[in-house]
Scaffold this motif. Sequence first.
Motif, PDB file in Angstrom:
ATOM      1  N   ALA A 126      30.417 -60.681  -8.159  1.00 50.68           N
ATOM      2  CA  ALA A 126      29.907 -59.974  -9.473  1.00 50.68           C
ATOM      3  C   ALA A 126      29.049 -61.352 -10.114  1.00 50.68           C
ATOM      4  CB  ALA A 126      30.596 -59.221 -10.459  1.00 50.68           C
ATOM      5  N   GLU A 129      26.037 -62.596  -8.081  1.00 51.31           N
ATOM      6  CA  GLU A 129      24.837 -61.740  -8.178  1.00 51.31           C
ATOM      7  C   GLU A 129      24.154 -61.739  -9.184  1.00 51.31           C
ATOM      8  OE1 GLU A 129      26.484 -57.900  -6.961  1.00 51.31           O
ATOM      9  OE2 GLU A 129      26.778 -58.454  -4.955  1.00 51.31           O
ATOM     10  N   ARG A 132      21.767 -64.428  -9.491  1.00 54.01           N
ATOM     11  CA  ARG A 132      20.721 -64.334  -8.456  1.00 54.01           C
ATOM     12  C   ARG A 132      19.497 -63.560  -9.289  1.00 54.01           C
ATOM     13  NH1 ARG A 132      20.487 -64.671  -3.048  1.00 54.01           N
ATOM     14  NH2 ARG A 132      18.938 -63.021  -3.121  1.00 54.01           N
ATOM     15  N   LEU A 133      19.973 -62.844 -10.167  1.00 50.13           N
ATOM     16  CA  LEU A 133      18.788 -62.201 -10.950  1.00 50.13           C
ATOM     17  C   LEU A 133      18.091 -63.265 -11.856  1.00 50.13           C
ATOM     18  CD1 LEU A 133      20.912 -59.333 -12.351  1.00 50.13           C
ATOM     19  CD2 LEU A 133      19.333 -59.567 -10.655  1.00 50.13           C
ATOM     20  N   LYS A 134      16.801 -63.337 -11.892  1.00 47.95           N
ATOM     21  CA  LYS A 134      16.016 -64.575 -12.255  1.00 47.95           C
ATOM     22  C   LYS A 134      15.687 -64.217 -13.894  1.00 47.95           C
ATOM     23  CE  LYS A 134      14.445 -66.357  -8.334  1.00 47.95           C
ATOM     24  NZ  LYS A 134      13.922 -65.698  -6.900  1.00 47.95           N
ATOM     25  N   ARG A 139      20.381 -60.464 -16.406  1.00 40.76           N
ATOM     26  CA  ARG A 139      21.508 -60.928 -16.454  1.00 40.76           C
ATOM     27  C   ARG A 139      22.472 -60.413 -17.574  1.00 40.76           C
ATOM     28  NH1 ARG A 139      20.795 -67.487 -15.115  1.00 40.76           N
ATOM     29  NH2 ARG A 139      19.430 -67.362 -13.360  1.00 40.76           N
ATOM     30  N   HIS A 142      23.267 -56.868 -16.603  1.00 37.71           N
ATOM     31  CA  HIS A 142      24.083 -57.036 -15.374  1.00 37.71           C
ATOM     32  C   HIS A 142      25.689 -57.138 -15.988  1.00 37.71           C
ATOM     33  CE1 HIS A 142      26.424 -58.696 -12.005  1.00 37.71           C
ATOM     34  NE2 HIS A 142      25.857 -57.865 -11.264  1.00 37.71           N
ATOM     35  N   ASN A 145      26.923 -54.388 -17.953  1.00 40.53           N
ATOM     36  CA  ASN A 145      27.563 -53.257 -17.009  1.00 40.53           C
ATOM     37  C   ASN A 145      28.816 -53.556 -16.400  1.00 40.53           C
ATOM     38  OD1 ASN A 145      24.037 -52.502 -16.135  1.00 40.53           O
ATOM     39  ND2 ASN A 145      25.586 -51.392 -17.593  1.00 40.53           N
ATOM     40  N   ALA A 206      21.849 -47.838 -17.129  1.00 37.01           N
ATOM     41  CA  ALA A 206      21.102 -47.624 -15.633  1.00 37.01           C
ATOM     42  C   ALA A 206      20.289 -48.881 -15.370  1.00 37.01           C
ATOM     43  CB  ALA A 206      20.098 -46.570 -16.141  1.00 37.01           C
ATOM     44  N   CYS A 207      19.828 -49.653 -16.344  1.00 37.93           N
ATOM     45  CA  CYS A 207      19.013 -50.747 -16.218  1.00 37.93           C
ATOM     46  C   CYS A 207      19.806 -52.017 -15.426  1.00 37.93           C
ATOM     47  CB  CYS A 207      18.302 -51.234 -17.456  1.00 37.93           C
ATOM     48  SG  CYS A 207      17.190 -50.041 -18.258  1.00 37.93           S
ATOM     49  N   GLY A 208      21.154 -51.820 -15.680  1.00 43.00           N
ATOM     50  CA  GLY A 208      22.074 -52.833 -15.434  1.00 43.00           C
ATOM     51  C   GLY A 208      21.728 -53.752 -14.397  1.00 43.00           C
ATOM     52  N   GLY A 209      20.427 -54.175 -13.912  1.00 39.95           N
ATOM     53  CA  GLY A 209      20.541 -55.410 -13.154  1.00 39.95           C
ATOM     54  C   GLY A 209      21.298 -55.614 -11.704  1.00 39.95           C
TER      55      GLY A 209
ATOM     56  N   ARG B  50      20.698 -52.727  -4.316  1.00 37.33           N
ATOM     57  CA  ARG B  50      21.297 -51.797  -5.545  1.00 37.33           C
ATOM     58  C   ARG B  50      19.833 -51.355  -5.982  1.00 37.33           C
ATOM     59  NH1 ARG B  50      24.614 -53.541 -10.552  1.00 37.33           N
ATOM     60  NH2 ARG B  50      24.714 -51.688 -11.615  1.00 37.33           N
ATOM     61  N   SER B  52      17.205 -49.723  -8.991  1.00 36.17           N
ATOM     62  CA  SER B  52      17.220 -49.349 -10.236  1.00 36.17           C
ATOM     63  C   SER B  52      16.536 -47.961 -10.464  1.00 36.17           C
ATOM     64  CB  SER B  52      16.331 -50.356 -11.110  1.00 36.17           C
ATOM     65  OG  SER B  52      14.974 -50.293 -10.462  1.00 36.17           O
ATOM     66  N   PRO B  53      16.724 -47.263 -11.642  1.00 37.29           N
ATOM     67  CA  PRO B  53      16.163 -45.887 -11.513  1.00 37.29           C
ATOM     68  C   PRO B  53      14.746 -45.718 -11.093  1.00 37.29           C
ATOM     69  CG  PRO B  53      17.256 -46.697 -13.696  1.00 37.29           C
ATOM     70  CD  PRO B  53      17.151 -47.895 -12.940  1.00 37.29           C
ATOM     71  N   ILE B  58      16.891 -53.965  -6.894  1.00 35.97           N
ATOM     72  CA  ILE B  58      17.217 -55.241  -8.182  1.00 35.97           C
ATOM     73  C   ILE B  58      18.258 -56.747  -7.579  1.00 35.97           C
ATOM     74  CG2 ILE B  58      16.322 -54.198 -10.056  1.00 35.97           C
ATOM     75  CD1 ILE B  58      18.970 -53.222 -10.445  1.00 35.97           C
ATOM     76  N   LEU B  59      18.882 -56.031  -6.499  1.00 35.88           N
ATOM     77  CA  LEU B  59      19.542 -57.230  -6.222  1.00 35.88           C
ATOM     78  C   LEU B  59      20.291 -56.706  -5.080  1.00 35.88           C
ATOM     79  CD1 LEU B  59      22.997 -57.015  -6.348  1.00 35.88           C
ATOM     80  CD2 LEU B  59      22.489 -57.101  -8.783  1.00 35.88           C
ATOM     81  N   GLN B  61      23.120 -58.441  -1.580  1.00 35.68           N
ATOM     82  CA  GLN B  61      24.033 -59.333  -1.269  1.00 35.68           C
ATOM     83  C   GLN B  61      24.036 -59.231   0.199  1.00 35.68           C
ATOM     84  OE1 GLN B  61      28.637 -59.072  -2.198  1.00 35.68           O
ATOM     85  NE2 GLN B  61      27.572 -60.040  -3.691  1.00 35.68           N
ATOM     86  N   GLU B  71      31.765 -57.822  -0.028  1.00 37.03           N
ATOM     87  CA  GLU B  71      32.990 -58.266  -0.900  1.00 37.03           C
ATOM     88  C   GLU B  71      34.367 -58.281   0.110  1.00 37.03           C
ATOM     89  OE1 GLU B  71      32.975 -55.945  -4.383  1.00 37.03           O
ATOM     90  OE2 GLU B  71      30.941 -56.844  -5.051  1.00 37.03           O
ATOM     91  N   ARG B  78      31.933 -52.111  -6.135  1.00 32.58           N
ATOM     92  CA  ARG B  78      31.578 -52.023  -7.955  1.00 32.58           C
ATOM     93  C   ARG B  78      30.313 -51.240  -8.073  1.00 32.58           C
ATOM     94  NH1 ARG B  78      29.685 -56.443  -9.360  1.00 32.58           N
ATOM     95  NH2 ARG B  78      30.210 -57.385  -7.230  1.00 32.58           N
ATOM     96  N   TYR B  79      29.442 -51.300  -7.333  1.00 32.10           N
ATOM     97  CA  TYR B  79      27.897 -51.039  -7.326  1.00 32.10           C
ATOM     98  C   TYR B  79      27.568 -49.634  -7.159  1.00 32.10           C
ATOM     99  CZ  TYR B  79      28.511 -55.911  -7.048  1.00 32.10           C
ATOM    100  OH  TYR B  79      28.936 -57.154  -7.392  1.00 32.10           O
ATOM    101  N   LEU B 131      24.226 -71.591  -7.662  1.00 30.94           N
ATOM    102  CA  LEU B 131      23.175 -71.025  -8.557  1.00 30.94           C
ATOM    103  C   LEU B 131      23.298 -71.224  -9.865  1.00 30.94           C
ATOM    104  CD1 LEU B 131      23.025 -67.431  -7.306  1.00 30.94           C
ATOM    105  CD2 LEU B 131      21.474 -69.461  -6.531  1.00 30.94           C
TER     106      LEU B 131
END
Lengths: 209, 209
Positions: A126, A129, A132-134, A139, A142, A145, A206-209, B50, B52-53, B58-59, B61, B71, B78-79, B131
Motif C-alpha cells: 500500500a 502504491e 507511485r501516485l504522482k 496520495r 489513497h 482510503n 471513490a476517488c481514493g487514488g 484499479r 477510478s469512478p 489510477i494505479l 502493481q 501481494e 485491499r483494492y 520511490l
Amino acid sequence: MNGAGATWLGEAFGAAGKVQTVPAGELLFRLGDVPAALYLVLEGEARARRFSPDGAEILMQRSRAGELFAEAGLVAPRYSCEAFCPLITTILRIPLAEVRARIANDGEFALRFAQFQAVAMRRQCARYERLRLKRAADRVLHYLNCELTGPAGATLALDIPLAEWADDLGLEPETLYRTLAELEKKGLIQREPRGRRIRIAGAAAACGG
Amino acid sequence: MNGAGATWLGEAFGAAGKVQTVPAGELLFRLGDVPAALYLVLEGEARARRFSPDGAEILMQRSRAGELFAEAGLVAPRYSCEAFCPLITTILRIPLAEVRARIANDGEFALRFAQFQAVAMRRQCARYERLRLKRAADRVLHYLNCELTGPAGATLALDIPLAEWADDLGLEPETLYRTLAELEKKGLIQREPRGRRIRIAGAAAACGG
DNA sequence: CGTCGCATTGATATCGCTCAAATCCGGTGG
DNA sequence: CCACCGGATTTGAGCGATATCAATGCGACG
C-alpha cells in the motif's frame, strides 16, 4: 490495530523474546551485523537510515508498532544502513534460531507467522502504491482510503504532527497542508481548524487514488 | 534469480498446483472474489490495476516472475482492483487450503515459505524506498545498487525497454533518459549507445541513494 | 509574559512532466 | 541488396506541480 495484530508474536515468545526499552537515538544494530534476531516494534517507532559518503542522510524506513524492524527480519539487511530509534521505543528481540525452530515445529505458529508476514506485505504494498501516485492529492486520498476502514463519512483522528504525515506521503509539510486545503475546498474532506481531525466525504472514498 | 528463488514453490505443489498459461489481457480474478488460491507468476508479468469512478486507470502493481500475485496471497485483496495479464504469462495456481495445510504440517516447507515471504518483503521495501527518493538521479542510483549484486564496475544488462524501466522508477521515459545522460556526464555510469547495457563506476555504488 | 514548536501563508526556484519532433534501428518485402 | 516501415530512443521547448525559503500566526507551557 497494527499492534494488536502482532500481539500474539510477543506472547508466543514470552520467555525466549527479550523486551527492551530503547531511548531515543540508540543504535539497535549496525550494517554488517550477522542477522541474529527478529526485532518487533511494540511501542514507538524505529527507523533505518542510510548515509551517503558525505554524511547526508539519504533515505529512511520507518517501522511502527506491530511491525518487524526492519523489513522481514529473516533476511540480511540489504543496506549500508544504521538502525536507531529517535523516539522512546519498546522493542521485542527474538533470536532467529527461536523463530525458525518455532516455524518448523509448531504448525499453528507457522500459519500465524505466515499470516503476519502477509499482512506486513500488504501494508508495504500500500505504501509503495501510494508513492507511485504522482500528484499530492492522489496520495492523500489513497492514504485516507487505506487508513479509514469504516464507512464513508467517518472521522480520522490524526495523532501525528503534520510533518510526520507529510513524510509518510513523500511530501513536504507545506505541500500537504495546501493539498488538504484544496481538498476541503472541493468538498472531499472536512477538517477541524487545528488539523487534528479529518472527516472524509463520501465522494472522496471513490476517488481514493 | 527471482524465478529461481521460487522454483521450490512450484515443485512443492507439483500435483496440487495448476499451471496456467494466460494470454495477454485475460482476467485472473476480480475484486470481491473470496481469496482461494495463491497465484505465483512463473513467466511473464501480471498486473493489478484499479479504476477510478470515471474509468481512468489510477494505479498499477506489477508482479514479476517468482513473485506472488498480488501481494502476499494470504490476505484478501485491499483494492477495488482488477487483475490481468497484459503479457503472455504463466501462472501457478495453488489453492489456499493446500498452502495452509502444508505450512501447518510440513516444518521444512513452512521455513522455506517464511523465507520466501521475507525475500518478497525485502524486494517490496526496496521499491518503496526507491520511490521515497525525490530526485530522478537518486532513484536510478538506488535501482542500480539494488540490482547489481556484483562488485562495483560490473555491467548491468537491461532486458527491458526504457519505458518499462522508467515506470519502475516512477519516472517518464524522457526523464530517465536525460537522467542517465546526466549521470554518464558526471562519470557515475557508462552506457552503450543503444542503452542496452550499463556499467556502474565505483563511485556510483557509494552514492546509491 | 515570553518563548517555543508547529501550523499557516506567501513568494520563488527547480525539477520532472507534457507535448512535439527528429533520429536511429531492426525487420520486412520488393 | 535496398527502400520502406514501425517502434523505440533521443532531443528540444515550455509548463505545471512541488520543493524551498521566508515570515507570520497561534496555542501550549513554563
